[in-house]
Design a protein around this motif. Sequence first.
Motif, PDB file in Angstrom:
ATOM      1  N   LEU A  95      50.877  25.801  28.971  1.00  0.00           N
ATOM      2  CA  LEU A  95      52.218  26.336  29.235  1.00  0.00           C
ATOM      3  C   LEU A  95      52.553  27.485  28.278  1.00  0.00           C
ATOM      4  O   LEU A  95      53.009  28.549  28.709  1.00  0.00           O
ATOM      5  N   VAL A  96      52.329  27.284  26.996  1.00  0.00           N
ATOM      6  CA  VAL A  96      52.609  28.335  26.001  1.00  0.00           C
ATOM      7  C   VAL A  96      51.817  29.590  26.326  1.00  0.00           C
ATOM      8  O   VAL A  96      52.350  30.700  26.339  1.00  0.00           O
ATOM      9  N   LEU A  97      50.534  29.425  26.610  1.00  0.00           N
ATOM     10  CA  LEU A  97      49.685  30.590  26.876  1.00  0.00           C
ATOM     11  C   LEU A  97      50.043  31.259  28.201  1.00  0.00           C
ATOM     12  O   LEU A  97      50.067  32.494  28.277  1.00  0.00           O
ATOM     13  N   GLU A  98      50.339  30.487  29.237  1.00  0.00           N
ATOM     14  CA  GLU A  98      50.707  31.097  30.525  1.00  0.00           C
ATOM     15  C   GLU A  98      52.026  31.846  30.424  1.00  0.00           C
ATOM     16  O   GLU A  98      52.173  32.924  31.009  1.00  0.00           O
ATOM     17  N   GLU A  99      52.999  31.311  29.693  1.00  0.00           N
ATOM     18  CA  GLU A  99      54.258  32.034  29.503  1.00  0.00           C
ATOM     19  C   GLU A  99      54.014  33.344  28.763  1.00  0.00           C
ATOM     20  O   GLU A  99      54.583  34.372  29.105  1.00  0.00           O
ATOM     21  N   TRP A 100      53.142  33.290  27.770  1.00  0.00           N
ATOM     22  CA  TRP A 100      52.818  34.503  27.019  1.00  0.00           C
ATOM     23  C   TRP A 100      52.070  35.499  27.907  1.00  0.00           C
ATOM     24  O   TRP A 100      52.391  36.690  27.927  1.00  0.00           O
ATOM     25  N   VAL A 101      51.094  35.013  28.674  1.00  0.00           N
ATOM     26  CA  VAL A 101      50.289  35.872  29.554  1.00  0.00           C
ATOM     27  C   VAL A 101      51.161  36.570  30.592  1.00  0.00           C
ATOM     28  O   VAL A 101      51.004  37.754  30.866  1.00  0.00           O
ATOM     29  N   LYS A 102      52.109  35.848  31.161  1.00  0.00           N
ATOM     30  CA  LYS A 102      52.905  36.360  32.293  1.00  0.00           C
ATOM     31  C   LYS A 102      54.244  36.971  31.871  1.00  0.00           C
ATOM     32  O   LYS A 102      55.060  37.306  32.721  1.00  0.00           O
ATOM     33  N   GLN A 103      54.482  37.144  30.583  1.00  0.00           N
ATOM     34  CA  GLN A 103      55.786  37.607  30.117  1.00  0.00           C
ATOM     35  C   GLN A 103      56.190  38.974  30.665  1.00  0.00           C
ATOM     36  O   GLN A 103      57.379  39.274  30.755  1.00  0.00           O
ATOM     37  N   CYS A 104      55.243  39.793  31.039  1.00  0.00           N
ATOM     38  CA  CYS A 104      55.560  41.124  31.571  1.00  0.00           C
ATOM     39  C   CYS A 104      55.333  41.197  33.084  1.00  0.00           C
ATOM     40  O   CYS A 104      55.278  42.286  33.650  1.00  0.00           O
ATOM     41  N   GLY A 105      55.169  40.048  33.727  1.00  0.00           N
ATOM     42  CA  GLY A 105      54.948  40.036  35.167  1.00  0.00           C
ATOM     43  C   GLY A 105      53.521  39.666  35.521  1.00  0.00           C
ATOM     44  O   GLY A 105      52.775  39.117  34.714  1.00  0.00           O
ATOM     45  N   GLY A 106      53.152  39.992  36.758  1.00  0.00           N
ATOM     46  CA  GLY A 106      51.828  39.648  37.273  1.00  0.00           C
ATOM     47  C   GLY A 106      50.706  40.392  36.583  1.00  0.00           C
ATOM     48  O   GLY A 106      50.920  41.395  35.901  1.00  0.00           O
ATOM     49  N   LEU A 107      49.507  39.856  36.778  1.00  0.00           N
ATOM     50  CA  LEU A 107      48.316  40.430  36.152  1.00  0.00           C
ATOM     51  C   LEU A 107      47.365  40.950  37.219  1.00  0.00           C
ATOM     52  O   LEU A 107      47.280  40.397  38.310  1.00  0.00           O
ATOM     53  N   PRO A 108      46.608  41.983  36.887  1.00  0.00           N
ATOM     54  CA  PRO A 108      45.550  42.439  37.797  1.00  0.00           C
ATOM     55  C   PRO A 108      44.513  41.318  37.984  1.00  0.00           C
ATOM     56  O   PRO A 108      44.285  40.508  37.078  1.00  0.00           O
ATOM     57  N   ASN A 109      43.895  41.283  39.151  1.00  0.00           N
ATOM     58  CA  ASN A 109      42.889  40.254  39.437  1.00  0.00           C
ATOM     59  C   ASN A 109      41.762  40.251  38.418  1.00  0.00           C
ATOM     60  O   ASN A 109      41.260  39.185  38.046  1.00  0.00           O
ATOM     61  N   SER A 110      41.354  41.422  37.970  1.00  0.00           N
ATOM     62  CA  SER A 110      40.253  41.494  37.001  1.00  0.00           C
ATOM     63  C   SER A 110      40.620  40.799  35.690  1.00  0.00           C
ATOM     64  O   SER A 110      39.785  40.142  35.064  1.00  0.00           O
ATOM     65  N   LEU A 111      41.882  40.925  35.277  1.00  0.00           N
ATOM     66  CA  LEU A 111      42.330  40.259  34.055  1.00  0.00           C
ATOM     67  C   LEU A 111      42.463  38.756  34.278  1.00  0.00           C
ATOM     68  O   LEU A 111      42.088  37.965  33.409  1.00  0.00           O
ATOM     69  N   GLU A 112      42.981  38.350  35.430  1.00  0.00           N
ATOM     70  CA  GLU A 112      43.048  36.914  35.755  1.00  0.00           C
ATOM     71  C   GLU A 112      41.654  36.304  35.674  1.00  0.00           C
ATOM     72  O   GLU A 112      41.473  35.225  35.098  1.00  0.00           O
ATOM     73  N   ASP A 113      40.665  36.999  36.229  1.00  0.00           N
ATOM     74  CA  ASP A 113      39.289  36.509  36.196  1.00  0.00           C
ATOM     75  C   ASP A 113      38.772  36.398  34.765  1.00  0.00           C
ATOM     76  O   ASP A 113      38.117  35.409  34.399  1.00  0.00           O
ATOM     77  N   ALA A 114      39.061  37.400  33.960  1.00  0.00           N
ATOM     78  CA  ALA A 114      38.618  37.388  32.560  1.00  0.00           C
ATOM     79  C   ALA A 114      39.278  36.243  31.791  1.00  0.00           C
ATOM     80  O   ALA A 114      38.626  35.566  30.988  1.00  0.00           O
ATOM     81  N   LEU A 115      40.556  36.013  32.038  1.00  0.00           N
ATOM     82  CA  LEU A 115      41.267  34.926  31.360  1.00  0.00           C
ATOM     83  C   LEU A 115      40.783  33.557  31.843  1.00  0.00           C
ATOM     84  O   LEU A 115      40.698  32.614  31.054  1.00  0.00           O
ATOM     85  N   ASP A 116      40.448  33.447  33.125  1.00  0.00           N
ATOM     86  CA  ASP A 116      39.890  32.196  33.645  1.00  0.00           C
ATOM     87  C   ASP A 116      38.578  31.860  32.947  1.00  0.00           C
ATOM     88  O   ASP A 116      38.334  30.705  32.583  1.00  0.00           O
ATOM     89  N   ALA A 117      37.739  32.861  32.741  1.00  0.00           N
ATOM     90  CA  ALA A 117      36.409  32.658  32.175  1.00  0.00           C
ATOM     91  C   ALA A 117      36.427  32.427  30.666  1.00  0.00           C
ATOM     92  O   ALA A 117      35.446  31.915  30.116  1.00  0.00           O
ATOM     93  N   THR A 118      37.503  32.784  30.018  1.00  0.00           N
ATOM     94  CA  THR A 118      37.551  32.690  28.552  1.00  0.00           C
ATOM     95  C   THR A 118      38.664  31.756  28.097  1.00  0.00           C
ATOM     96  O   THR A 118      38.410  30.603  27.751  1.00  0.00           O
ATOM     97  N   LEU A 119      39.861  32.233  28.122  1.00  0.00           N
ATOM     98  CA  LEU A 119      41.022  31.513  27.608  1.00  0.00           C
ATOM     99  C   LEU A 119      41.218  30.171  28.301  1.00  0.00           C
ATOM    100  O   LEU A 119      41.230  29.118  27.669  1.00  0.00           O
ATOM    101  N   ARG A 120      41.361  30.202  29.609  1.00  0.00           N
ATOM    102  CA  ARG A 120      41.644  28.966  30.351  1.00  0.00           C
ATOM    103  C   ARG A 120      40.458  28.011  30.329  1.00  0.00           C
ATOM    104  O   ARG A 120      40.646  26.789  30.225  1.00  0.00           O
ATOM    105  N   ALA A 121      39.245  28.535  30.405  1.00  0.00           N
ATOM    106  CA  ALA A 121      38.057  27.677  30.353  1.00  0.00           C
ATOM    107  C   ALA A 121      37.971  26.953  29.011  1.00  0.00           C
ATOM    108  O   ALA A 121      37.622  25.768  28.961  1.00  0.00           O
ATOM    109  N   THR A 122      38.307  27.641  27.952  1.00  0.00           N
ATOM    110  CA  THR A 122      38.275  27.027  26.621  1.00  0.00           C
ATOM    111  C   THR A 122      39.299  25.908  26.522  1.00  0.00           C
ATOM    112  O   THR A 122      38.995  24.816  26.028  1.00  0.00           O
TER     113      THR A 122
END
Length: 171
Positions: A95-122
């Motif tokens: 929750l903390v990280l998603e609020e921080w990630v989305k604080q400026c609105g939506g993300l490009p798909n390429s960034l969502e993919d990068a965050l899935d593979a790193t931040l969220r996977a961890t």
Amino acid sequence: MAELDFVERTFVNFRDHLFPDGRGHGFRWVDLKFFRFARDCQDPDLLTAVVAHEQFRDDYAGGGVDPDGLRHGPYWLNVISPDEYQPVSRDRTALVLEEWVKQCGGLPNSLEDALDATLRATVNSAGRLYCLRDLGSDAFHDWGGVHDEFHEFVAIDDDRQALTLLVAADD
């Protein structure tokens, strides 16, 4: 104290991804430092080891790791101890990280993919998570207020014998 072997660093810079408005990156980034540890290490020993590790001596403001450094993120290194890390649930961390990630609105798909593979996977693979508590501005080093937000977690994955120091911030 447990021994940690540094494996690698992964850096995800939001500016490397095309935001439609050109501003949505918010100068944000995620830095993950991956370590290996021996079986049967206890969490207090792992937290002590990560705080003592050379890779922890990083100001996260472009200076990189300084083996003789006195700073960690916005804080003086000498004010951070393993006791400053509090257990936190996976749901709360996400929750903390998603609020921080989305604080400026939506993300490009390429960034969502990068965050899935790193931040969220961890976060998802961790058996236990710890959050560095807000130490307050009195703990800031001489230019420690440079980050608007600074979030730090330690993710421990016993199955992989992996510890990840995860920092999500801006500059």
